[in-house]
Write an enzyme that holds these catalytic residues in place. Structure first.
Site, PDB file in Angstrom:
ATOM      1  CD  GLU A  57      14.228  22.591  18.597  1.00  0.00           C
ATOM      2  OE1 GLU A  57      13.722  21.873  17.707  1.00  0.00           O
ATOM      3  OE2 GLU A  57      13.683  23.626  19.036  1.00  0.00           O
ATOM      4  CG  ASP A 131      16.740  30.694  28.499  1.00  0.00           C
ATOM      5  OD1 ASP A 131      15.602  30.971  28.073  1.00  0.00           O
ATOM      6  OD2 ASP A 131      16.991  29.669  29.139  1.00  0.00           O
TER       7      ASP A 131
HETATM    8  C1  SAM Z   1      13.095  31.307  25.332  1.00  0.00           C
HETATM    9  S1  SAM Z   1      12.870  29.589  25.387  1.00  0.00           S
HETATM   10  C2  SAM Z   1      12.664  29.139  23.678  1.00  0.00           C
HETATM   11  C3  SAM Z   1      12.033  27.798  23.506  1.00  0.00           C
HETATM   12  C4  SAM Z   1      11.945  27.264  22.062  1.00  0.00           C
HETATM   13  N1  SAM Z   1      13.281  27.045  21.506  1.00  0.00           N
HETATM   14  C5  SAM Z   1      11.119  28.137  21.147  1.00  0.00           C
HETATM   15  O1  SAM Z   1      11.683  28.813  20.284  1.00  0.00           O
HETATM   16  O2  SAM Z   1       9.882  28.130  21.303  1.00  0.00           O
HETATM   17  C6  SAM Z   1      14.516  28.989  25.726  1.00  0.00           C
HETATM   18  C7  SAM Z   1      14.530  27.544  26.154  1.00  0.00           C
HETATM   19  O3  SAM Z   1      15.865  27.075  26.291  1.00  0.00           O
HETATM   20  C8  SAM Z   1      15.898  26.155  27.368  1.00  0.00           C
HETATM   21  N2  SAM Z   1      17.278  26.003  27.829  1.00  0.00           N
HETATM   22  C9  SAM Z   1      18.030  26.900  28.499  1.00  0.00           C
HETATM   23  N3  SAM Z   1      19.243  26.397  28.778  1.00  0.00           N
HETATM   24  C10 SAM Z   1      19.273  25.138  28.247  1.00  0.00           C
HETATM   25  C11 SAM Z   1      20.240  24.101  28.211  1.00  0.00           C
HETATM   26  N4  SAM Z   1      21.422  24.245  28.767  1.00  0.00           N
HETATM   27  N5  SAM Z   1      19.924  22.948  27.589  1.00  0.00           N
HETATM   28  C12 SAM Z   1      18.691  22.785  27.033  1.00  0.00           C
HETATM   29  N6  SAM Z   1      17.747  23.736  27.048  1.00  0.00           N
HETATM   30  C13 SAM Z   1      18.024  24.889  27.639  1.00  0.00           C
HETATM   31  C14 SAM Z   1      14.957  26.787  28.387  1.00  0.00           C
HETATM   32  O4  SAM Z   1      14.471  25.888  29.350  1.00  0.00           O
HETATM   33  C15 SAM Z   1      13.840  27.322  27.483  1.00  0.00           C
HETATM   34  O5  SAM Z   1      12.788  26.403  27.305  1.00  0.00           O
END
Ligand code: SAM
Length: 226
Positions: A57, A131
């Site tokens: 994930e 994001d």
């Molecule tokens: C809008 S949130 C959604 C979180 C979760 N997937 C959900 O649906 O509840 C997007 C997440 O992606 C993470 N994220 C962004 N760039 C990332 C990367 N390069 N590797 C891992 N996580 C990342 C952010 O820190 C954030 O927690």
């Protein structure tokens, strides 16, 4: 030309609320025990000591989906990556409370870990509510781009599945455009219902519930690796 895999910019914050004592302790005690090793290939044998289907994930938020899937499939191995400190603490709480022995975490960029997984080793990859990078000039930073997707495609086994969810209309259109242009994935939707209703085994996260409360539509995409 820009290679999108090299655009490793994180959107938003890396930490939010100050951690409470118990959370600090959990981070110190449990994170080292369940962290993906710093070096070497990331295989199911290296992580779990046996051969088992592996799931990955990208950006697990506070780990609700990861924990749900891991609990549902105790014989499978789950790798989650998330740079957001409070999110990692949330996932650790799920691991502790659910006694989830089949989860490994990486606090940081998912692509750094994904690169170390052998090609064809993954059964499923999840990217839920990535994001948005809403400005057109930042579109190259979106996870749905040739670079990260080439990596996802390489690491999935043929017949493996890539699940993508979003509540952002721009990201939805963008993803459909990018994914429809790929020859290595087949979209598993036969009718609109398939991407407008949450598929089985795909739990609603707090993020998604909040999006729905704000009146957002949520789209669920499932692609098979050819
Ligand atoms: C809008 S949130 C959604 C979180 C979760 N997937 C959900 O649906 O509840 C997007 C997440 O992606 C993470 N994220 C962004 N760039 C990332 C990367 N390069 N590797 C891992 N996580 C990342 C952010 O820190 C954030 O927690």
């Amino acid at each position: 030309m820009n290679d999108p895999t090299t655009i490793r910019r994180l959107y938003g914050r890396r930490s939010g609320h100050k951690l409470r004592g118990g959370q600090e302790a959990l981070l110190e005690r449990l994170l080292p025990a369940v962290s993906v090793p710093d070096e070497g290939p990331i295989t199911s044998e290296a992580l779990f000591g046996d051969r088992r289907p592996l799931h990955f994930e990208i950006g697990f938020g506070s780990g609700e989906h990861l924990a749900y899937r891991a609990d549902l499939l105790p014989d499978h191995g789950f790798i989650g990556a998330e740079p957001f400190l409070n999110g990692v603490v949330g996932a650790l709480q799920h691991v502790r409370d659910g006694h989830l022995a089949n989860v490994r975490l990486h606090m940081g960029d998912a692509l750094d870990v994904l690169e170390r997984v052998p090609d064809g080793a993954l059964t499923m990859v999840y990217l839920l509510h990535p994001d948005p990078w809403p400005k057109a000039r930042h579109a190259k930073r979106r996870m749905v781009n040739a670079g990260p997707l080439d990596l996802v495609a390489a690491k999935l086994k043929p017949g493996g599945e890539f699940r993508l969810g979003t509540d952002d209309p721009t990201y939805c259109r963008w993803s459909m455009m990018v994914m429809n242009g790929r020859r290595d994935f087949e979209w598993l939707a036969e009718s609109a219902k398939d991407f407008l209703t949450r598929p089985g085994g795909w739990p609603e996260t707090r993020y998604e519930a909040k999006a729905r409360r704000k009146g957002h539509e949520v789209w669920y995409f499932r692609y098979r690796r050819l």
